[in-house]
Design an enzyme around this catalytic site. Structure first.
Site, PDB file in Angstrom:
ATOM      1  N   HIS A 284      26.525  10.828  -5.608  1.00 59.76           N
ATOM      2  CA  HIS A 284      27.362  10.340  -5.718  1.00 59.76           C
ATOM      3  C   HIS A 284      28.540  11.866  -5.305  1.00 59.76           C
ATOM      4  O   HIS A 284      27.641  12.613  -5.609  1.00 59.76           O
ATOM      5  CB  HIS A 284      28.035   9.733  -7.640  1.00 59.76           C
ATOM      6  CG  HIS A 284      27.941  11.428  -8.301  1.00 59.76           C
ATOM      7  ND1 HIS A 284      28.809  12.069  -8.909  1.00 59.76           N
ATOM      8  CD2 HIS A 284      26.967  11.281  -9.209  1.00 59.76           C
ATOM      9  CE1 HIS A 284      28.249  13.037  -9.894  1.00 59.76           C
ATOM     10  NE2 HIS A 284      26.510  12.369  -9.917  1.00 59.76           N
ATOM     11  N   GLU A 330      31.127   7.984 -10.196  1.00 60.20           N
ATOM     12  CA  GLU A 330      29.771   8.005 -10.945  1.00 60.20           C
ATOM     13  C   GLU A 330      29.832   8.574 -12.224  1.00 60.20           C
ATOM     14  O   GLU A 330      29.385   8.140 -13.037  1.00 60.20           O
ATOM     15  CB  GLU A 330      28.313   8.960 -10.578  1.00 60.20           C
ATOM     16  CG  GLU A 330      27.112   8.655 -11.300  1.00 60.20           C
ATOM     17  CD  GLU A 330      27.520   9.702 -12.946  1.00 60.20           C
ATOM     18  OE1 GLU A 330      26.458   9.069 -12.766  1.00 60.20           O
ATOM     19  OE2 GLU A 330      28.163  10.915 -12.220  1.00 60.20           O
TER      20      GLU A 330
END
Length: 472
Positions: A284, A330
Protein backbone atom coordinates in the site's frame (compact mmCIF):
# COMPACT_ATOMS: atom_id res chain seq x y z
CA UNK A 1 1.97 -50.15 -18.31
CA UNK A 2 1.41 -46.87 -20.12
CA UNK A 3 0.10 -45.39 -16.88
CA UNK A 4 3.30 -46.36 -15.04
CA UNK A 5 5.43 -44.88 -17.84
CA UNK A 6 3.42 -41.65 -17.71
CA UNK A 7 3.87 -41.34 -13.94
CA UNK A 8 7.62 -42.08 -14.29
CA UNK A 9 7.91 -39.44 -16.99
CA UNK A 10 6.06 -36.93 -14.82
CA UNK A 11 8.34 -37.61 -11.85
CA UNK A 12 11.43 -37.23 -14.02
CA UNK A 13 10.02 -33.99 -15.37
CA UNK A 14 9.40 -32.69 -11.85
CA UNK A 15 13.02 -33.47 -10.88
CA UNK A 16 14.24 -31.69 -14.00
CA UNK A 17 12.00 -28.71 -13.30
CA UNK A 18 13.25 -28.54 -9.72
CA UNK A 19 16.87 -28.28 -10.87
CA UNK A 20 15.95 -25.59 -13.40
CA UNK A 21 13.90 -23.73 -10.81
CA UNK A 22 16.83 -23.83 -8.40
CA UNK A 23 19.05 -22.11 -10.95
CA UNK A 24 16.44 -19.52 -11.87
CA UNK A 25 15.77 -18.66 -8.25
CA UNK A 26 19.49 -18.37 -7.60
CA UNK A 27 19.69 -15.84 -10.45
CA UNK A 28 16.76 -13.88 -8.99
CA UNK A 29 18.53 -13.53 -5.63
CA UNK A 30 21.80 -12.60 -7.34
CA UNK A 31 20.09 -9.87 -9.34
CA UNK A 32 18.31 -8.46 -6.30
CA UNK A 33 21.40 -8.44 -4.07
CA UNK A 34 23.79 -7.02 -6.68
CA UNK A 35 21.52 -4.97 -8.91
CA UNK A 36 18.43 -4.23 -6.83
CA UNK A 37 16.40 -1.06 -7.24
CA UNK A 38 14.14 -1.34 -4.19
CA UNK A 39 16.42 0.55 -1.79
CA UNK A 40 16.91 3.50 -4.15
CA UNK A 41 13.18 3.73 -4.78
CA UNK A 42 12.51 3.64 -1.04
CA UNK A 43 15.10 6.35 -0.46
CA UNK A 44 13.19 8.70 -2.77
CA UNK A 45 9.76 7.69 -1.50
CA UNK A 46 10.79 8.22 2.12
CA UNK A 47 13.25 11.09 2.03
CA UNK A 48 12.07 13.12 -0.96
CA UNK A 49 8.32 12.63 -0.45
CA UNK A 50 7.83 11.48 3.15
CA UNK A 51 4.69 10.40 5.00
CA UNK A 52 1.84 9.69 2.59
CA UNK A 53 -1.41 10.02 4.51
CA UNK A 54 -4.38 9.12 2.34
CA UNK A 55 -5.76 12.19 0.57
CA UNK A 56 -2.64 14.27 1.20
CA UNK A 57 -0.39 16.09 -1.26
CA UNK A 58 2.42 13.65 -0.44
CA UNK A 59 0.22 10.71 -1.33
CA UNK A 60 -0.39 12.22 -4.76
CA UNK A 61 3.33 12.89 -5.19
CA UNK A 62 3.91 9.19 -4.46
CA UNK A 63 1.34 8.20 -7.08
CA UNK A 64 3.10 10.31 -9.71
CA UNK A 65 6.58 9.09 -8.72
CA UNK A 66 5.81 5.37 -8.70
CA UNK A 67 3.88 5.58 -11.97
CA UNK A 68 6.86 7.28 -13.64
CA UNK A 69 9.28 4.66 -12.27
CA UNK A 70 7.11 1.79 -13.49
CA UNK A 71 6.97 3.38 -16.94
CA UNK A 72 10.78 3.40 -17.02
CA UNK A 73 10.77 -0.40 -16.65
CA UNK A 74 9.22 -0.86 -20.09
CA UNK A 75 6.17 -2.77 -18.88
CA UNK A 76 3.37 -3.59 -21.29
CA UNK A 77 0.90 -1.37 -19.43
CA UNK A 78 1.04 1.22 -16.64
CA UNK A 79 -2.09 3.05 -15.50
CA UNK A 80 -3.83 4.80 -12.63
CA UNK A 81 -7.06 3.42 -11.19
CA UNK A 82 -9.26 6.18 -9.68
CA UNK A 83 -10.49 5.70 -6.13
CA UNK A 84 -12.18 8.10 -3.71
CA UNK A 85 -10.40 8.16 -0.35
CA UNK A 86 -10.99 9.77 3.06
CA UNK A 87 -9.02 12.89 3.95
CA UNK A 88 -8.19 13.26 7.63
CA UNK A 89 -5.69 15.90 8.74
CA UNK A 90 -3.80 15.97 12.03
CA UNK A 91 -3.33 19.71 12.37
CA UNK A 92 -0.97 21.23 14.93
CA UNK A 93 1.02 18.89 17.16
CA UNK A 94 -0.88 17.44 20.09
CA UNK A 95 -0.14 18.39 23.71
CA UNK A 96 -0.93 16.58 26.94
CA UNK A 97 -0.08 16.51 30.64
CA UNK A 98 -0.99 14.75 33.87
CA UNK A 99 -2.17 17.10 36.63
CA UNK A 100 -1.92 16.12 40.27
CA UNK A 101 -3.52 17.88 43.21
CA UNK A 102 -1.35 20.17 45.36
CA UNK A 103 -0.02 18.98 48.70
CA UNK A 104 -0.62 21.48 51.51
CA UNK A 105 -0.69 24.98 50.09
CA UNK A 106 1.40 24.12 47.04
CA UNK A 107 0.38 24.62 43.43
CA UNK A 108 -0.89 21.89 41.16
CA UNK A 109 1.85 19.87 39.51
CA UNK A 110 1.79 18.98 35.81
CA UNK A 111 3.84 16.34 34.00
CA UNK A 112 3.97 16.51 30.22
CA UNK A 113 3.38 13.26 28.33
CA UNK A 114 3.65 12.13 24.71
CA UNK A 115 0.44 11.58 22.76
CA UNK A 116 -0.82 11.64 19.19
CA UNK A 117 -4.34 11.71 17.80
CA UNK A 118 -5.70 8.43 16.46
CA UNK A 119 -6.54 8.48 12.78
CA UNK A 120 -10.16 9.49 12.26
CA UNK A 121 -10.56 11.09 15.67
CA UNK A 122 -12.31 14.38 16.21
CA UNK A 123 -10.49 17.30 17.83
CA UNK A 124 -10.75 18.28 21.45
CA UNK A 125 -12.39 21.63 22.24
CA UNK A 126 -10.18 24.55 21.22
CA UNK A 127 -9.01 25.03 24.81
CA UNK A 128 -8.33 21.32 25.23
CA UNK A 129 -9.99 18.72 27.41
CA UNK A 130 -9.27 18.06 31.10
CA UNK A 131 -10.97 15.40 33.20
CA UNK A 132 -10.47 12.69 35.79
CA UNK A 133 -9.21 9.35 34.48
CA UNK A 134 -10.45 5.79 34.80
CA UNK A 135 -8.05 3.00 33.78
CA UNK A 136 -9.29 -0.24 32.21
CA UNK A 137 -7.77 -3.22 30.41
CA UNK A 138 -10.75 -4.22 28.28
CA UNK A 139 -14.37 -3.53 27.43
CA UNK A 140 -15.64 -5.93 30.08
CA UNK A 141 -14.13 -3.71 32.77
CA UNK A 142 -16.04 -0.75 31.32
CA UNK A 143 -19.28 -2.66 31.79
CA UNK A 144 -18.41 -3.55 35.36
CA UNK A 145 -17.60 0.07 36.22
CA UNK A 146 -20.80 1.31 34.60
CA UNK A 147 -21.93 4.80 33.71
CA UNK A 148 -21.84 6.04 37.30
CA UNK A 149 -18.04 5.58 37.42
CA UNK A 150 -17.21 6.62 33.86
CA UNK A 151 -19.47 9.52 32.89
CA UNK A 152 -17.56 12.78 32.47
CA UNK A 153 -14.18 11.05 32.68
CA UNK A 154 -11.41 10.09 30.25
CA UNK A 155 -11.11 6.35 29.72
CA UNK A 156 -7.50 5.14 29.71
CA UNK A 157 -7.12 1.79 27.91
CA UNK A 158 -3.93 0.18 29.18
CA UNK A 159 -3.83 -3.37 27.86
CA UNK A 160 -0.27 -4.01 26.58
CA UNK A 161 0.72 -6.27 23.73
CA UNK A 162 1.33 -9.71 25.24
CA UNK A 163 5.14 -10.07 25.46
CA UNK A 164 5.32 -13.88 25.56
CA UNK A 165 3.53 -14.30 22.21
CA UNK A 166 6.26 -15.04 19.66
CA UNK A 167 4.25 -13.80 16.68
CA UNK A 168 4.11 -10.07 17.28
CA UNK A 169 1.21 -9.74 14.84
CA UNK A 170 -0.77 -12.11 17.04
CA UNK A 171 0.13 -9.98 20.06
CA UNK A 172 -1.00 -6.88 18.15
CA UNK A 173 -4.27 -8.56 17.24
CA UNK A 174 -4.85 -9.33 20.91
CA UNK A 175 -5.09 -5.69 21.94
CA UNK A 176 -5.77 -3.52 18.86
CA UNK A 177 -9.54 -3.55 19.43
CA UNK A 178 -9.11 -1.04 22.29
CA UNK A 179 -7.61 1.41 19.79
CA UNK A 180 -10.11 0.80 17.01
CA UNK A 181 -13.34 0.47 19.04
CA UNK A 182 -12.31 2.20 22.27
CA UNK A 183 -14.16 5.45 21.62
CA UNK A 184 -17.40 3.71 20.65
CA UNK A 185 -17.39 1.59 23.79
CA UNK A 186 -16.37 4.39 26.16
CA UNK A 187 -18.98 6.78 24.75
CA UNK A 188 -21.73 4.33 25.75
CA UNK A 189 -20.98 5.13 29.39
CA UNK A 190 -20.65 8.90 29.00
CA UNK A 191 -16.85 9.19 28.75
CA UNK A 192 -15.59 12.52 27.39
CA UNK A 193 -12.36 11.24 25.85
CA UNK A 194 -10.15 8.21 25.28
CA UNK A 195 -6.42 7.63 25.80
CA UNK A 196 -5.02 4.34 24.48
CA UNK A 197 -1.70 2.69 25.26
CA UNK A 198 0.38 2.56 22.06
CA UNK A 199 0.56 -0.77 20.25
CA UNK A 200 4.25 -1.33 20.95
CA UNK A 201 6.17 -4.13 22.65
CA UNK A 202 8.98 -1.97 23.96
CA UNK A 203 8.96 0.92 26.44
CA UNK A 204 9.73 4.25 24.75
CA UNK A 205 8.46 7.79 24.41
CA UNK A 206 6.91 7.43 20.95
CA UNK A 207 3.11 7.44 20.61
CA UNK A 208 1.82 5.18 17.84
CA UNK A 209 -1.17 6.30 15.82
CA UNK A 210 -3.54 4.07 13.84
CA UNK A 211 -7.12 3.96 12.68
CA UNK A 212 -10.13 4.16 14.97
CA UNK A 213 -13.87 4.20 14.30
CA UNK A 214 -17.00 5.83 15.62
CA UNK A 215 -19.21 3.25 13.95
CA UNK A 216 -22.76 4.59 13.81
CA UNK A 217 -22.22 6.98 16.70
CA UNK A 218 -23.95 10.33 16.07
CA UNK A 219 -21.57 13.24 15.53
CA UNK A 220 -22.62 14.92 18.78
CA UNK A 221 -21.77 11.76 20.74
CA UNK A 222 -18.23 11.36 19.37
CA UNK A 223 -15.30 11.83 21.73
CA UNK A 224 -11.63 12.61 20.98
CA UNK A 225 -9.19 9.70 21.01
CA UNK A 226 -5.42 9.68 21.31
CA UNK A 227 -2.58 7.22 21.77
CA UNK A 228 -0.07 7.64 24.60
CA UNK A 229 3.51 6.33 24.51
CA UNK A 230 4.24 3.13 26.43
CA UNK A 231 6.55 4.91 28.89
CA UNK A 232 3.88 7.48 29.63
CA UNK A 233 1.18 4.81 29.85
CA UNK A 234 3.27 3.15 32.57
CA UNK A 235 3.69 6.53 34.28
CA UNK A 236 -0.02 7.36 34.15
CA UNK A 237 -0.95 3.93 35.49
CA UNK A 238 1.53 4.24 38.37
CA UNK A 239 0.32 7.73 39.26
CA UNK A 240 -3.31 6.60 39.23
CA UNK A 241 -2.48 3.93 41.79
CA UNK A 242 -1.21 6.69 44.10
CA UNK A 243 -3.79 9.34 43.29
CA UNK A 244 -7.19 8.46 41.84
CA UNK A 245 -8.11 12.14 41.77
CA UNK A 246 -5.48 13.21 39.23
CA UNK A 247 -6.60 14.76 35.96
CA UNK A 248 -5.44 14.35 32.39
CA UNK A 249 -5.35 17.21 29.90
CA UNK A 250 -4.94 16.89 26.15
CA UNK A 251 -5.41 19.07 23.13
CA UNK A 252 -5.54 17.92 19.51
CA UNK A 253 -6.57 19.73 16.35
CA UNK A 254 -7.41 16.98 13.87
CA UNK A 255 -10.27 17.12 11.40
CA UNK A 256 -12.11 14.84 8.97
CA UNK A 257 -12.65 16.49 5.58
CA UNK A 258 -14.65 15.40 2.53
CA UNK A 259 -13.42 12.45 0.46
CA UNK A 260 -10.98 13.27 -2.34
CA UNK A 261 -9.89 11.58 -5.55
CA UNK A 262 -6.74 9.46 -5.48
CA UNK A 263 -5.44 6.42 -7.37
CA UNK A 264 -4.08 2.92 -7.25
CA UNK A 265 -0.95 2.61 -9.39
CA UNK A 266 -0.86 -0.49 -11.61
CA UNK A 267 1.76 -1.92 -13.95
CA UNK A 268 1.44 -5.10 -16.01
CA UNK A 269 3.52 -7.55 -17.98
CA UNK A 270 1.05 -9.39 -20.23
CA UNK A 271 1.36 -13.18 -20.21
CA UNK A 272 2.64 -14.95 -23.32
CA UNK A 273 0.48 -18.10 -22.97
CA UNK A 274 -2.32 -17.34 -20.50
CA UNK A 275 -2.85 -13.57 -20.65
CA UNK A 276 -6.27 -13.85 -19.01
CA UNK A 277 -4.86 -15.46 -15.86
CA UNK A 278 -3.64 -12.75 -13.49
CA UNK A 279 -0.99 -12.79 -10.79
CA UNK A 280 -0.65 -9.67 -8.69
CA UNK A 281 1.97 -8.50 -6.22
CA UNK A 282 1.58 -5.35 -4.20
CA UNK A 283 1.78 -3.16 -1.13
CA UNK A 284 0.00 0.00 0.00
CA UNK A 285 1.27 3.38 -1.12
CA UNK A 286 -0.33 5.39 1.68
CA UNK A 287 1.15 5.61 5.15
CA UNK A 288 0.58 7.42 8.41
CA UNK A 289 2.02 10.89 8.79
CA UNK A 290 4.25 10.72 11.87
CA UNK A 291 7.24 9.13 10.10
CA UNK A 292 7.94 8.59 6.42
CA UNK A 293 6.28 5.17 6.15
CA UNK A 294 9.43 3.25 5.20
CA UNK A 295 8.47 -0.04 6.81
CA UNK A 296 4.70 0.50 6.62
CA UNK A 297 4.47 0.18 3.72
CA UNK A 298 7.15 1.80 1.60
CA UNK A 299 9.11 -1.44 1.80
CA UNK A 300 6.22 -3.46 0.38
CA UNK A 301 5.69 -0.94 -2.42
CA UNK A 302 9.27 -0.96 -3.66
CA UNK A 303 9.67 -4.73 -3.24
CA UNK A 304 6.55 -5.25 -5.35
CA UNK A 305 7.82 -2.87 -8.02
CA UNK A 306 11.12 -4.71 -8.12
CA UNK A 307 9.42 -8.07 -8.67
CA UNK A 308 8.58 -7.17 -12.27
CA UNK A 309 12.04 -5.73 -12.88
CA UNK A 310 13.78 -8.78 -11.38
CA UNK A 311 11.75 -11.16 -13.55
CA UNK A 312 12.90 -9.25 -16.60
CA UNK A 313 16.53 -9.00 -15.48
CA UNK A 314 16.58 -12.74 -14.76
CA UNK A 315 15.46 -13.53 -18.31
CA UNK A 316 11.99 -14.77 -17.32
CA UNK A 317 9.16 -14.22 -19.77
CA UNK A 318 5.92 -14.69 -17.83
CA UNK A 319 3.30 -17.08 -19.17
CA UNK A 320 0.58 -15.37 -17.18
CA UNK A 321 -0.16 -11.67 -16.84
CA UNK A 322 1.65 -10.28 -13.82
CA UNK A 323 0.62 -7.01 -12.24
CA UNK A 324 2.13 -4.84 -9.57
CA UNK A 325 -0.61 -2.98 -7.70
CA UNK A 326 0.25 -0.12 -5.36
CA UNK A 327 -2.90 0.28 -3.30
CA UNK A 328 -4.11 3.58 -1.90
CA UNK A 329 -5.79 3.99 1.50
CA UNK A 330 -5.03 0.73 3.28
CA UNK A 331 -4.39 2.49 6.58
CA UNK A 332 -7.74 4.16 7.13
CA UNK A 333 -10.30 2.66 4.81
CA UNK A 334 -9.00 -0.06 2.46
CA UNK A 335 -10.61 1.83 -0.41
CA UNK A 336 -7.86 0.94 -2.88
CA UNK A 337 -8.04 -2.80 -2.27
CA UNK A 338 -11.81 -2.79 -2.48
CA UNK A 339 -11.81 -0.73 -5.68
CA UNK A 340 -9.29 -3.02 -7.37
CA UNK A 341 -11.36 -6.12 -6.52
CA UNK A 342 -14.56 -4.39 -7.62
CA UNK A 343 -13.13 -3.54 -11.05
CA UNK A 344 -11.62 -7.01 -11.42
CA UNK A 345 -15.02 -8.55 -10.75
CA UNK A 346 -16.73 -6.22 -13.23
CA UNK A 347 -14.24 -7.27 -15.90
CA UNK A 348 -14.52 -10.94 -14.90
CA UNK A 349 -10.75 -11.16 -14.48
CA UNK A 350 -9.35 -14.46 -13.25
CA UNK A 351 -6.87 -13.72 -10.46
CA UNK A 352 -5.17 -17.00 -9.66
CA UNK A 353 -2.60 -15.67 -7.19
CA UNK A 354 -2.12 -12.46 -5.18
CA UNK A 355 0.87 -11.69 -2.96
CA UNK A 356 1.09 -8.78 -0.56
CA UNK A 357 4.03 -7.33 1.35
CA UNK A 358 2.83 -5.30 4.33
CA UNK A 359 4.84 -6.48 7.31
CA UNK A 360 7.97 -4.36 7.04
CA UNK A 361 11.28 -4.58 5.23
CA UNK A 362 12.95 -6.96 7.69
CA UNK A 363 14.60 -10.30 6.87
CA UNK A 364 12.09 -12.54 5.05
CA UNK A 365 11.17 -15.75 6.89
CA UNK A 366 8.54 -17.14 4.50
CA UNK A 367 4.89 -16.76 3.62
CA UNK A 368 1.42 -17.35 4.96
CA UNK A 369 -1.15 -18.67 2.50
CA UNK A 370 -4.91 -18.40 2.27
CA UNK A 371 -5.90 -21.31 0.01
CA UNK A 372 -7.39 -24.80 -0.14
CA UNK A 373 -5.47 -27.90 0.95
CA UNK A 374 -4.66 -29.08 -2.57
CA UNK A 375 -3.06 -25.75 -3.45
CA UNK A 376 -1.18 -25.66 -0.17
CA UNK A 377 0.27 -29.12 -0.80
CA UNK A 378 1.52 -27.87 -4.15
CA UNK A 379 3.11 -24.88 -2.42
CA UNK A 380 4.80 -27.09 0.18
CA UNK A 381 6.55 -28.98 -2.64
CA UNK A 382 8.37 -25.71 -3.44
CA UNK A 383 9.63 -25.20 0.08
CA UNK A 384 13.03 -26.92 -0.55
CA UNK A 385 13.75 -24.30 -3.22
CA UNK A 386 13.68 -21.61 -0.52
CA UNK A 387 15.64 -23.52 2.12
CA UNK A 388 19.08 -22.28 0.91
CA UNK A 389 17.88 -18.75 1.69
CA UNK A 390 16.70 -19.69 5.20
CA UNK A 391 13.08 -19.23 4.15
CA UNK A 392 11.31 -21.91 6.18
CA UNK A 393 7.95 -20.46 7.18
CA UNK A 394 5.23 -21.83 4.88
CA UNK A 395 1.95 -21.87 6.80
CA UNK A 396 -1.74 -21.54 6.12
CA UNK A 397 -3.15 -18.31 7.48
CA UNK A 398 -3.89 -14.75 6.48
CA UNK A 399 -2.57 -12.97 3.41
CA UNK A 400 -2.92 -9.19 3.38
CA UNK A 401 -5.66 -6.60 3.82
CA UNK A 402 -5.48 -5.20 0.28
CA UNK A 403 -5.56 -8.53 -1.55
CA UNK A 404 -8.18 -10.11 0.72
CA UNK A 405 -11.17 -8.80 -1.33
CA UNK A 406 -9.93 -10.94 -4.25
CA UNK A 407 -10.47 -14.19 -2.36
CA UNK A 408 -12.23 -17.04 -4.21
CA UNK A 409 -12.63 -20.77 -3.68
CA UNK A 410 -9.89 -21.61 -6.17
CA UNK A 411 -7.22 -18.91 -6.00
CA UNK A 412 -4.29 -18.47 -3.63
CA UNK A 413 -3.62 -15.37 -1.56
CA UNK A 414 -0.31 -14.93 0.26
CA UNK A 415 1.52 -12.54 2.52
CA UNK A 416 5.28 -12.12 2.81
CA UNK A 417 6.31 -12.83 6.40
CA UNK A 418 9.51 -11.08 7.46
CA UNK A 419 10.97 -11.37 10.95
CA UNK A 420 8.44 -9.45 13.03
CA UNK A 421 10.24 -8.88 16.34
CA UNK A 422 11.16 -5.21 15.68
CA UNK A 423 8.23 -4.27 13.46
CA UNK A 424 6.00 -2.80 16.16
CA UNK A 425 8.87 -0.67 17.48
CA UNK A 426 8.24 1.44 14.35
CA UNK A 427 4.65 0.71 13.37
CA UNK A 428 2.60 3.93 12.95
CA UNK A 429 5.22 5.96 14.88
CA UNK A 430 7.62 8.82 14.17
CA UNK A 431 10.56 6.41 13.90
CA UNK A 432 9.14 4.55 10.89
CA UNK A 433 11.87 6.11 8.80
CA UNK A 434 14.35 5.19 6.09
CA UNK A 435 17.40 4.74 8.32
CA UNK A 436 15.64 1.86 10.07
CA UNK A 437 15.44 -0.22 6.87
CA UNK A 438 18.38 -2.49 6.08
CA UNK A 439 19.25 -2.56 2.38
CA UNK A 440 20.14 -6.26 2.27
CA UNK A 441 17.06 -7.35 4.20
CA UNK A 442 14.86 -5.30 1.88
CA UNK A 443 16.46 -6.85 -1.22
CA UNK A 444 16.17 -10.37 0.18
CA UNK A 445 12.44 -9.74 0.57
CA UNK A 446 12.11 -8.55 -3.03
CA UNK A 447 13.93 -11.64 -4.27
CA UNK A 448 11.80 -13.96 -2.14
CA UNK A 449 8.60 -12.45 -3.51
CA UNK A 450 9.90 -12.69 -7.07
CA UNK A 451 10.80 -16.35 -6.63
CA UNK A 452 7.30 -17.23 -5.45
CA UNK A 453 5.68 -15.25 -8.27
CA UNK A 454 7.94 -17.06 -10.74
CA UNK A 455 6.78 -20.46 -9.47
CA UNK A 456 3.10 -19.57 -9.60
CA UNK A 457 3.53 -18.18 -13.08
CA UNK A 458 5.30 -21.33 -14.27
CA UNK A 459 3.05 -23.94 -12.66
CA UNK A 460 -0.25 -22.15 -12.08
CA UNK A 461 -2.52 -23.12 -9.21
CA UNK A 462 -2.69 -26.78 -8.19
CA UNK A 463 -2.00 -28.49 -11.57
CA UNK A 464 -3.08 -31.95 -10.46
CA UNK A 465 -3.76 -34.56 -13.13
CA UNK A 466 -7.19 -36.16 -12.88
CA UNK A 467 -7.94 -39.85 -13.42
CA UNK A 468 -8.95 -39.39 -17.07
CA UNK A 469 -5.57 -37.84 -17.87
CA UNK A 470 -3.76 -40.77 -16.29
CA UNK A 471 -5.67 -43.39 -18.28
CA UNK A 472 -4.26 -44.96 -21.43
Amino acid sequence: MKRILLITTLLSSIISFAQTDKEVIREIYTQSLTNGKSYDWLNHLSNQIGGRLSGSLNAEKAVAYTKAELEKLGLDKVWLQPVMVPKWVRGAKEFAYIETAPSGFGTKKTTNVNICALGGSIATPAIGLKAHVVEVKNFDELEVLGKENIEGKIVFYNRPMQPDVISTFEAYGGCVNQRYMGAVEAAKYGAVGVIVRSMNLRLDDLPHTGSMTYGNLPVNKRIPSAAISTNDAELLSSMLKLDKSLKFYFKQNCKQLDDVLSHNVIGEVTGSEFPNEYIIVGGHLDSWDLGDGSHDDGAGVVQSMDVLRLLKESGIKPKRSIRVVLFMNEENGLRGGKKYAEVAKQKNENHIFALESDAGGFTPRGFSFDCNDASFNQILSWKPLFKPYFIHYFEKGGSGADVSPLKSNTNVLAGLRPDSQRYFDHHHAANDTFEHVNKRELELGAATMTALVYLFDKYGVNPILNEDQLKD
